[in-house]
Motif scaffolding. Structure first.
Motif, PDB file in Angstrom:
ATOM      1  N   SER A   4      19.208 -62.062 -20.473  1.00 48.03           N
ATOM      2  CA  SER A   4      20.096 -61.654 -21.897  1.00 48.03           C
ATOM      3  C   SER A   4      19.923 -62.751 -22.359  1.00 48.03           C
ATOM      4  O   SER A   4      19.232 -63.845 -22.133  1.00 48.03           O
ATOM      5  CB  SER A   4      20.912 -61.114 -21.887  1.00 48.03           C
ATOM      6  OG  SER A   4      21.821 -61.995 -21.510  1.00 48.03           O
ATOM      7  N   TYR A   5      19.351 -62.462 -24.514  1.00 45.56           N
ATOM      8  CA  TYR A   5      19.103 -63.554 -25.886  1.00 45.56           C
ATOM      9  C   TYR A   5      20.388 -63.698 -26.001  1.00 45.56           C
ATOM     10  O   TYR A   5      20.210 -62.530 -26.893  1.00 45.56           O
ATOM     11  CB  TYR A   5      17.988 -63.609 -25.709  1.00 45.56           C
ATOM     12  CG  TYR A   5      17.819 -64.605 -26.618  1.00 45.56           C
ATOM     13  CD1 TYR A   5      18.079 -66.013 -26.050  1.00 45.56           C
ATOM     14  CD2 TYR A   5      17.787 -64.359 -27.890  1.00 45.56           C
ATOM     15  CE1 TYR A   5      17.774 -66.935 -27.207  1.00 45.56           C
ATOM     16  CE2 TYR A   5      17.282 -65.525 -28.652  1.00 45.56           C
ATOM     17  CZ  TYR A   5      17.731 -66.919 -28.487  1.00 45.56           C
ATOM     18  OH  TYR A   5      17.384 -67.477 -29.530  1.00 45.56           O
ATOM     19  N   ASP A   6      21.321 -64.688 -26.394  1.00 42.01           N
ATOM     20  CA  ASP A   6      22.167 -64.797 -27.732  1.00 42.01           C
ATOM     21  C   ASP A   6      21.359 -65.608 -28.478  1.00 42.01           C
ATOM     22  O   ASP A   6      20.845 -66.615 -28.249  1.00 42.01           O
ATOM     23  CB  ASP A   6      23.261 -65.015 -26.930  1.00 42.01           C
ATOM     24  CG  ASP A   6      24.447 -64.868 -27.708  1.00 42.01           C
ATOM     25  OD1 ASP A   6      23.890 -65.025 -28.838  1.00 42.01           O
ATOM     26  OD2 ASP A   6      25.315 -65.050 -27.460  1.00 42.01           O
ATOM     27  N   LYS A   7      21.351 -64.850 -29.340  1.00 46.78           N
ATOM     28  CA  LYS A   7      20.055 -65.477 -30.502  1.00 46.78           C
ATOM     29  C   LYS A   7      21.451 -66.478 -31.352  1.00 46.78           C
ATOM     30  O   LYS A   7      21.158 -67.664 -31.952  1.00 46.78           O
ATOM     31  CB  LYS A   7      18.990 -64.901 -31.549  1.00 46.78           C
ATOM     32  CG  LYS A   7      20.848 -63.465 -32.200  1.00 46.78           C
ATOM     33  CD  LYS A   7      18.998 -63.053 -33.284  1.00 46.78           C
ATOM     34  CE  LYS A   7      20.034 -61.442 -33.925  1.00 46.78           C
ATOM     35  NZ  LYS A   7      19.316 -60.885 -34.867  1.00 46.78           N
ATOM     36  N   GLU A   8      22.825 -66.348 -31.735  1.00 46.36           N
ATOM     37  CA  GLU A   8      23.388 -66.959 -32.098  1.00 46.36           C
ATOM     38  C   GLU A   8      23.719 -68.230 -31.919  1.00 46.36           C
ATOM     39  O   GLU A   8      24.252 -69.187 -32.515  1.00 46.36           O
ATOM     40  CB  GLU A   8      24.859 -66.306 -32.654  1.00 46.36           C
ATOM     41  CG  GLU A   8      24.857 -64.996 -32.866  1.00 46.36           C
ATOM     42  CD  GLU A   8      26.698 -64.228 -32.858  1.00 46.36           C
ATOM     43  OE1 GLU A   8      27.428 -64.983 -33.322  1.00 46.36           O
ATOM     44  OE2 GLU A   8      26.454 -63.217 -33.459  1.00 46.36           O
ATOM     45  N   GLU A  46      20.465 -70.066 -16.849  1.00 45.45           N
ATOM     46  CA  GLU A  46      21.195 -70.383 -17.532  1.00 45.45           C
ATOM     47  C   GLU A  46      20.331 -71.791 -18.020  1.00 45.45           C
ATOM     48  O   GLU A  46      20.141 -72.208 -18.092  1.00 45.45           O
ATOM     49  CB  GLU A  46      22.507 -70.685 -18.138  1.00 45.45           C
ATOM     50  CG  GLU A  46      22.801 -70.230 -18.903  1.00 45.45           C
ATOM     51  CD  GLU A  46      24.426 -71.161 -19.553  1.00 45.45           C
ATOM     52  OE1 GLU A  46      25.052 -70.815 -20.402  1.00 45.45           O
ATOM     53  OE2 GLU A  46      24.616 -72.525 -18.956  1.00 45.45           O
TER      54      GLU A  46
END
Length: 75
Positions: A4-8, A46
């Motif tokens: 998963s990737y959190d662009k924020e 992470e």
């Protein structure tokens, strides 16, 4: 396995073992941490500041080897 990737916050997480677990974290450096569960099993990775850490504005293509179509989940 789930990636998963959190662009924020530009953070990438590779979850190797599903479920909720008590983890202990070992930091390799300021941007990369390894999460371990009981039995010293690697549960997740992470990557902070992911685009810089992976040296790419666009994430590299993911290649799955020796994985059947039935094992792949897309969302």
């Amino acid at each position: 396995m789930r990636i998963s990737y959190d662009k924020e916050v530009d953070a990438l997480y590779i979850k190797l073992i599903d479920g909720t677990h008590q983890v202990h974290t070992i930091r390799l450096n300021d941007d990369i941490a390894l999460d371990f569960i009981e039995g010293e099993k690697l549960a997740g990775i992470e990557i902070l500041d992911a685009k810089t850490t992976l040296q790419s504005e666009n994430f590299p293509k993911i290649i799955l080897e020796n994985i059947s179509k039935e094992q792949v989940i897309t969302s």
